[in-house]
Enzyme design. Structure first.
Site, mmCIF file in Angstrom:
data_model
loop_
_atom_site.group_PDB
_atom_site.id
_atom_site.type_symbol
_atom_site.label_atom_id
_atom_site.label_comp_id
_atom_site.label_asym_id
_atom_site.label_seq_id
_atom_site.Cartn_x
_atom_site.Cartn_y
_atom_site.Cartn_z
ATOM 1 N N SER A 186 3.129 1.428 5.073
ATOM 2 C CA SER A 186 3.598 0.423 4.111
ATOM 3 C C SER A 186 4.787 0.964 3.344
ATOM 4 O O SER A 186 4.919 2.180 3.143
ATOM 5 C CB SER A 186 2.481 0.066 3.128
ATOM 6 N N TYR A 228 -3.729 2.806 -3.292
ATOM 7 C CA TYR A 228 -3.287 2.191 -2.035
ATOM 8 C C TYR A 228 -2.027 2.876 -1.531
ATOM 9 O O TYR A 228 -1.925 3.252 -0.354
ATOM 10 C CB TYR A 228 -3.031 0.692 -2.237
#
Length: 253
Positions: free
Chosen positions: A148, A161
Site C-alpha cells: 500500500s 496498518y
C-alpha cells in the site's frame, strides 16, 4: 496494456472473494492462467469460479483463512492436487482497521499483523518451493505482494496498518535476494486509494467520513486498474522483473 499470454501459468490469489483479489483473478484467468481462488467466503468464491468458467477460463475455489496455519496447509494440498505446481502467487489478503494508537485496540493490531504480515508469510511458506521448482524447470515464476502507499506516506490513525504494509514492502525487497538468484521474480505493488471492501472495515464514523471525503476529493482506482498492473508485470519476459510499482489515482499526491 500489452500482455504476453499467460496460458500454461497456474496462479494462486489470496483475498479473492472481493476487491483487488477478485479483479486479479478475473484478469489472470482472462489471460489464460488457471487460477486458484483463496478466501474465507466460500460462497463468493464459487460465484467467481462460475463467472470465470462462463468466460472460458479455469478456476478453483478454496475456502481458506491466511491467519490459520492448518487452513493454509490444507489449501496448498487442495491446489496442488487439482492443478499441480504453482508458478504465480498473488498475496492480496489484508485488513485495514484504523484507529488512534491511544485507543489501544490490541486485538485489532494483532488481526492486522496476523493477516497482513504473517498471512503473507504463511502463503509464501506454502507455495515458495513451488515457485522455485517451476523456475528450476525453466518456467516463469512470480511472487506478487500487494502492499500500500501507506507503507511510505503516514496517515493519522493508520499507524499499525501502515506498519504492516511497510513490512510487506521490506519483505518483498529482501526476498528478492533469496528468490532472485533462483529465477523467481518478486514484485511489490503499492496501490493508493482504491475501491475495495477495505473501506467497510472502518468502524469509526469520523474516520469513515474522512475516508469518504478523500475518495470524493481525489477519486480512486478501480480494483481492475490494480489487477491490470498485476497481469502486466507477470506477463513480462522471464528475465524482466518489475520489482516495485506504486500505482495512484492521478490526483493523489
Amino acid at each position: 496494456m500489452s500482455y504476453e499470454n499467460l496460458s500454461g501459468r497456474t496462479a494462486v490469489v489470496t483475498g479473492a472473494a472481493s476487491g483487488i483479489g477478485e479483479a486479479v483473478a478475473l484478469h489472470l484467468a482472462a489471460q489464460g492462467a488457471r487460477v486458484a481462488l483463496l478466501a474465507r467466503r466460500a460462497d463468493r468464491l464459487e460465484a467467481l469460479v462460475e463467472k470465470i468458467r462462463a468466460g472460458g477460463g479455469e478456476a478453483l475455489a478454496v475456502a481458506a483463512d491466511v491467519t490459520d496455519d492448518a487452513s493454509v496447509d490444507a489449501a496448498r494440498a487442495r491446489v496442488l492436487e487439482a492443478f499441480g505446481t504453482v508458478d504465480l502467487v498473488v498475496n492480496n489478503a489484508g485488513v485495514m482497521l484504523p484507529n488512534p494508537i491511544g485507543a489501544g485496540r490490541i486485538e485489532e493490531w494483532q488481526r492486522m499483523l496476523d493477516t497482513n504480515v504473517t498471512g503473507v508469510l504463511r502463503v509464501i511458506r506454502a507455495f515458495g518451493a513451488n515457485l522455485v521448482a517451476a523456475a528450476g524447470e525453466g518456467r516463469t515464476a512470480d511472487l506478487v505482494n500487494i502492499s500500500s502507499i501507506g507503507a511510505h506516506i503516514p496517515f493519522p490513525n493508520y499507524a499499525v496498518y501502515g506498519a504492516t504494509k511497510a513490512a510487506v514492502t521490506y519483505l518483498s525487497q529482501s526476498l528478492r535476494t533469496e528468490f532472485g538468484p533462483q529465477d523467481v521474480r518478486v514484485t511489490n505493488i503499492e496501490p493508493g486509494l482504491t475501491e475495495s471492501e477495505l473501506k467497510t472495515h472502518v468502524d469509526s464514523t469520523e474516520l469513515s467520513g474522512q475516508l469518504d471525503g478523500m475518495f470524493e476529493a481525489i477519486g480512486a482506482l478501480a480494483a481492475a486498474d490494480v489487477a491490470d498492473v498485476v497481469a502486466y508485470v507477470t506477463s513480462r519476459p522471464r528475465h524482466v522483473n518489475l520489482r516495485q510499482i506504486m500505482v495512484l489515482p492521478t490526483r493523489q499526491a
